[in-house]
Design an enzyme around this catalytic site. Structure first.
Site, short mmCIF file in Angstrom:
data_model
loop_
_atom_site.label_atom_id
_atom_site.label_comp_id
_atom_site.label_asym_id
_atom_site.label_seq_id
_atom_site.Cartn_x
_atom_site.Cartn_y
_atom_site.Cartn_z
N CYS A 77 34.02 15.76 36.58
CA CYS A 77 34.47 16.28 37.86
C CYS A 77 33.66 17.52 38.19
O CYS A 77 33.54 18.43 37.36
CB CYS A 77 35.96 16.61 37.78
SG CYS A 77 36.61 17.42 39.26
N CYS A 80 36.39 20.82 38.10
CA CYS A 80 36.98 21.37 36.87
C CYS A 80 36.26 20.94 35.60
O CYS A 80 36.58 21.42 34.52
CB CYS A 80 38.45 21.00 36.78
SG CYS A 80 38.77 19.26 36.41
N CYS A 125 40.77 13.46 40.49
CA CYS A 125 40.71 13.99 39.13
C CYS A 125 42.13 14.29 38.68
O CYS A 125 42.90 14.95 39.40
CB CYS A 125 39.85 15.26 39.12
SG CYS A 125 39.89 16.15 37.55
N CYS A 128 42.46 18.55 38.20
CA CYS A 128 42.45 19.50 39.31
C CYS A 128 42.87 18.90 40.64
O CYS A 128 43.08 19.62 41.61
CB CYS A 128 41.08 20.15 39.46
SG CYS A 128 39.79 19.05 40.07
N CYS A 148 34.65 3.61 43.61
CA CYS A 148 33.56 4.01 44.50
C CYS A 148 33.65 5.52 44.67
O CYS A 148 34.56 6.03 45.32
CB CYS A 148 33.73 3.27 45.83
SG CYS A 148 32.33 3.38 46.92
#
Length: 168
Positions: A77, A80, A125, A128, A148
């Site tokens: 991510c 984070c 995510c 976060c 995607c």
């Protein structure tokens, strides 16, 4: 729901009312939830990445260098640094966005999205709450899924390099 989950839900609602960003999902799968006000994320991230991650924008198809990334490694991510995908699950979907057939265990949470009239499954995510993209049922086996992803919402770490420490 136990007392701890109730307290976490109340705290999350309070933070959201103050401008924070979090997506509800499977508790405890990605470690502690990272809750920051949007203003803090805006200071940490380039504007285009912030717009995708915390304003649910979508980057133009074909614009991400990650579309052409072929090396072994981990996609984390961009907000984070939680590891989200292994390169072994990446494939060329022909859509113009980095696509994967499976996230790492506990790395993403999903919710229904009705922004384009018909319902889609949006994923974020798990740590976060940053918007990553949408999951569809037209991917390859063994899962049949296509995650995607917006390239701006990811960073790639070559296998053998040290993963970045999770942001706090």
């Amino acid at each position: 729901m136990n007392r701890r989950q109730s307290l976490q839900t109340l705290l999350a609602a309070a933070l959201l009312s103050l401008g924070g960003h979090r997506v509800a999902g499977a508790a405890g799968t990605a470690g502690p939830t990272l809750m920051k006000p949007k203003e803090e994320w805006a200071k940490l991230l380039p504007r285009p990445a912030y717009a995708v991650l915390f304003e649910d924008n979508t980057e133009p198809p074909g614009s991400s260098p990650l579309n052409h990334e072929k090396r072994d490694g981990t996609y984390v991510c961009a907000a984070c640094y939680l590891p989200l995908f292994d390169s072994a699950t990446k494939y060329d979907s022909g859509t113009g966005w980095p696509s994967f057939w499976q996230p790492l265990t506990g790395a993403v949470n999903t919710e229904r999205d009705y922004k384009l009239i018909w319902p889609r499954t949006e994923y974020h995510c798990a740590r976060c709450g940053g918007h990553q993209g949408h999951v569809f049922d037209d991917g390859p086996q063994p899962t049949g899924k296509r995650y995607c992803n917006n390239g701006l919402a990811l960073q790639f770490v070559v296998r053998g390099d040290t993963l970045p420490a999770l942001r706090t």
